[in-house]
Design a protein around this motif. Structure first.
Motif, PDB file in Angstrom:
ATOM      1  N   LEU A 131       6.750   6.241   1.991  1.00  0.00           N
ATOM      2  CA  LEU A 131       7.160   7.399   1.207  1.00  0.00           C
ATOM      3  C   LEU A 131       7.180   7.083  -0.295  1.00  0.00           C
ATOM      4  O   LEU A 131       7.444   5.943  -0.684  1.00  0.00           O
ATOM      5  N   PRO A 132       6.919   8.104  -1.132  1.00  0.00           N
ATOM      6  CA  PRO A 132       6.933   7.906  -2.588  1.00  0.00           C
ATOM      7  C   PRO A 132       8.249   7.338  -3.115  1.00  0.00           C
ATOM      8  O   PRO A 132       8.279   6.702  -4.162  1.00  0.00           O
ATOM      9  N   VAL A 133       9.351   7.545  -2.377  1.00  0.00           N
ATOM     10  CA  VAL A 133      10.660   7.059  -2.826  1.00  0.00           C
ATOM     11  C   VAL A 133      10.668   5.530  -3.017  1.00  0.00           C
ATOM     12  O   VAL A 133      11.447   4.998  -3.814  1.00  0.00           O
ATOM     13  N   ILE A 134       9.777   4.828  -2.322  1.00  0.00           N
ATOM     14  CA  ILE A 134       9.697   3.366  -2.473  1.00  0.00           C
ATOM     15  C   ILE A 134       9.413   3.001  -3.931  1.00  0.00           C
ATOM     16  O   ILE A 134       9.946   2.021  -4.449  1.00  0.00           O
ATOM     17  N   TRP A 135       8.589   3.839  -4.588  1.00  0.00           N
ATOM     18  CA  TRP A 135       8.216   3.552  -5.978  1.00  0.00           C
ATOM     19  C   TRP A 135       9.104   4.309  -6.977  1.00  0.00           C
ATOM     20  O   TRP A 135       9.276   3.861  -8.093  1.00  0.00           O
ATOM     21  N   SER A 136       9.658   5.448  -6.545  1.00  0.00           N
ATOM     22  CA  SER A 136      10.513   6.203  -7.473  1.00  0.00           C
ATOM     23  C   SER A 136      11.934   5.631  -7.475  1.00  0.00           C
ATOM     24  O   SER A 136      12.673   5.793  -8.440  1.00  0.00           O
ATOM     25  N   ASP A 137      12.334   4.957  -6.371  1.00  0.00           N
ATOM     26  CA  ASP A 137      13.664   4.336  -6.296  1.00  0.00           C
ATOM     27  C   ASP A 137      13.517   2.917  -5.757  1.00  0.00           C
ATOM     28  O   ASP A 137      13.931   2.604  -4.642  1.00  0.00           O
ATOM     29  N   PRO A 138      12.894   2.041  -6.571  1.00  0.00           N
ATOM     30  CA  PRO A 138      12.647   0.681  -6.078  1.00  0.00           C
ATOM     31  C   PRO A 138      13.936  -0.044  -5.698  1.00  0.00           C
ATOM     32  O   PRO A 138      13.930  -0.904  -4.815  1.00  0.00           O
ATOM     33  N   ALA A 175      17.286  -2.306   0.966  1.00  0.00           N
ATOM     34  CA  ALA A 175      16.962  -2.315   2.404  1.00  0.00           C
ATOM     35  C   ALA A 175      16.293  -3.635   2.787  1.00  0.00           C
ATOM     36  O   ALA A 175      16.520  -4.183   3.865  1.00  0.00           O
ATOM     37  N   ARG A 176      15.489  -4.145   1.885  1.00  0.00           N
ATOM     38  CA  ARG A 176      14.803  -5.419   2.132  1.00  0.00           C
ATOM     39  C   ARG A 176      15.817  -6.568   2.137  1.00  0.00           C
ATOM     40  O   ARG A 176      15.796  -7.438   3.015  1.00  0.00           O
ATOM     41  N   ASN A 225       8.886 -11.634   1.412  1.00  0.00           N
ATOM     42  CA  ASN A 225       7.792 -11.352   0.473  1.00  0.00           C
ATOM     43  C   ASN A 225       7.305  -9.912   0.548  1.00  0.00           C
ATOM     44  O   ASN A 225       6.188  -9.604   0.143  1.00  0.00           O
ATOM     45  N   LEU A 226       8.133  -9.035   1.054  1.00  0.00           N
ATOM     46  CA  LEU A 226       7.677  -7.660   1.310  1.00  0.00           C
ATOM     47  C   LEU A 226       7.245  -6.922   0.047  1.00  0.00           C
ATOM     48  O   LEU A 226       6.276  -6.160   0.070  1.00  0.00           O
ATOM     49  N   GLN A 227       7.952  -7.148  -1.056  1.00  0.00           N
ATOM     50  CA  GLN A 227       7.647  -6.405  -2.297  1.00  0.00           C
ATOM     51  C   GLN A 227       6.175  -6.529  -2.690  1.00  0.00           C
ATOM     52  O   GLN A 227       5.581  -5.573  -3.170  1.00  0.00           O
ATOM     53  N   ALA A 228       5.589  -7.699  -2.466  1.00  0.00           N
ATOM     54  CA  ALA A 228       4.199  -7.929  -2.853  1.00  0.00           C
ATOM     55  C   ALA A 228       3.246  -7.000  -2.109  1.00  0.00           C
ATOM     56  O   ALA A 228       2.127  -6.749  -2.572  1.00  0.00           O
ATOM     57  N   LEU A 229       3.687  -6.466  -0.974  1.00  0.00           N
ATOM     58  CA  LEU A 229       2.813  -5.604  -0.174  1.00  0.00           C
ATOM     59  C   LEU A 229       2.980  -4.122  -0.534  1.00  0.00           C
ATOM     60  O   LEU A 229       2.380  -3.263   0.097  1.00  0.00           O
ATOM     61  N   TYR A 230       3.828  -3.838  -1.513  1.00  0.00           N
ATOM     62  CA  TYR A 230       4.042  -2.451  -1.961  1.00  0.00           C
ATOM     63  C   TYR A 230       3.799  -2.316  -3.454  1.00  0.00           C
ATOM     64  O   TYR A 230       4.656  -1.819  -4.179  1.00  0.00           O
ATOM     65  N   PRO A 231       2.617  -2.736  -3.925  1.00  0.00           N
ATOM     66  CA  PRO A 231       2.346  -2.620  -5.366  1.00  0.00           C
ATOM     67  C   PRO A 231       2.167  -1.146  -5.740  1.00  0.00           C
ATOM     68  O   PRO A 231       1.835  -0.316  -4.879  1.00  0.00           O
ATOM     69  N   PRO A 232       2.398  -0.827  -7.022  1.00  0.00           N
ATOM     70  CA  PRO A 232       2.151   0.543  -7.478  1.00  0.00           C
ATOM     71  C   PRO A 232       0.705   0.923  -7.150  1.00  0.00           C
ATOM     72  O   PRO A 232      -0.192   0.076  -7.225  1.00  0.00           O
TER      73      PRO A 232
END
Ligand code: HEC
Length: 145
Positions: free
Chosen positions: A86-93, A99-100, A69-76
Motif C-alpha cells: 500500500l502507498p502508506v508504506i511510503w507516505s508513513d515510513p 511494524a518491522r 533488511n526489509l527496508q531495502a526491499l521497499y525503495p521509493p
C-alpha cells in the motif's frame, strides 16, 4: 537527430530501467515473504508435534535476517507494478518501520525461547511473531491490483 530527441530517448530508457529495477525488488520481496511463510509453517509443524525447539533457532535466524533488511526491499518507486504493497508504506515510513521493528523484536524473543527448549514459551513467542506478520499486513498490504 536533434539533441532534444536524444534526450527524450535517454529519459525513456532510464524510465524503463527504473521499472525493471522496481519489478525485481517487488519479485524479491514477494518471494522472500513466501519463503519466510514456509519457515513459519515448518516451525509450527515442530511445535504441533511437540518436538525439540532448539534446532528451530536456525530457522528463526533466517526469518529475522529477512525482516532486519526489509527496508531495502521497499525503495521509493516500487509502489506500482505487480504489488499489494500500500502507498502508506511510503507516505508513513515510520508506521512501516514500527511494524518491522515489532517483528524483529518478536523474533528475538522467539529465538531465546526456542534455544531454551521450553515448548510452551516457544509456542507463545511464535504466536506473537504470527501476530506481528498479521498486524503489518492489515496496515500495509492491500488487495491484489
Ligand atoms: C513490516 C511489514 C510486514 C511484516 C512484518 C510481514 N509482512 Fe508479509 N507482506 C508485507 C507486504 C507489504 C506485503 C506485500 C508485498 C508486495 O506485494 O509487494 C507482504 C506480502 C506477504 C506475502 C505474499 C507474498 C506474495 O506472494 O505476494 C506472504 C506470504 C507474507 N507477506 C508472509 C509474511 C509472514 C509469514 C510474515 C511474518 C513472519 C510477514 N509476512 C510479515 C508486509 C509485511
Amino acid at each position: 537527430m536533434k539533441s532534444g530527441t536524444i534526450a527524450g530517448i535517454a529519459v525513456a530508457l532510464l524510465g524503463m530501467a527504473g521499472t525493471a529495477v522496481a519489478q525485481d525488488v517487488i519479485t524479491q520481496r514477494r518471494e522472500g515473504m513466501r519463503a519466510e511463510g514456509r519457515q513459519m509453517e515448518a516451525i509450527k509443524a515442530v511445535l504441533d508435534a511437540r518436538g525439540d525447539t532448539r534446532p528451530l533457532v536456525e530457522r528463526v535466524d533466517t526469518i529475522a535476517g529477512f525482516y532486519r533488511n526489509l527496508q531495502a526491499l521497499y525503495p521509493p518507486g516500487s509502489d506500482t507494478g505487480p504489488t499489494r504493497a500500500l502507498p502508506v508504506i511510503w507516505s508513513d515510513p515510520a508506521g512501516f518501520e514500527a511494524a518491522r521493528t515489532t517483528i524483529v523484536t518478536a523474533l528475538g524473543s522467539l529465538r531465546v525461547a526456542a534455544a531454551s527448549g521450553d515448548l510452551a514459551a516457544t509456542t507463545t513467542a511464535f504466536n506473537q511473531v504470527g501476530a506481528a506478520c498479521a498486524a503489518c499486513h492489515r496496515a500495509n498490504r492491500g488487495p491484489a491490483r
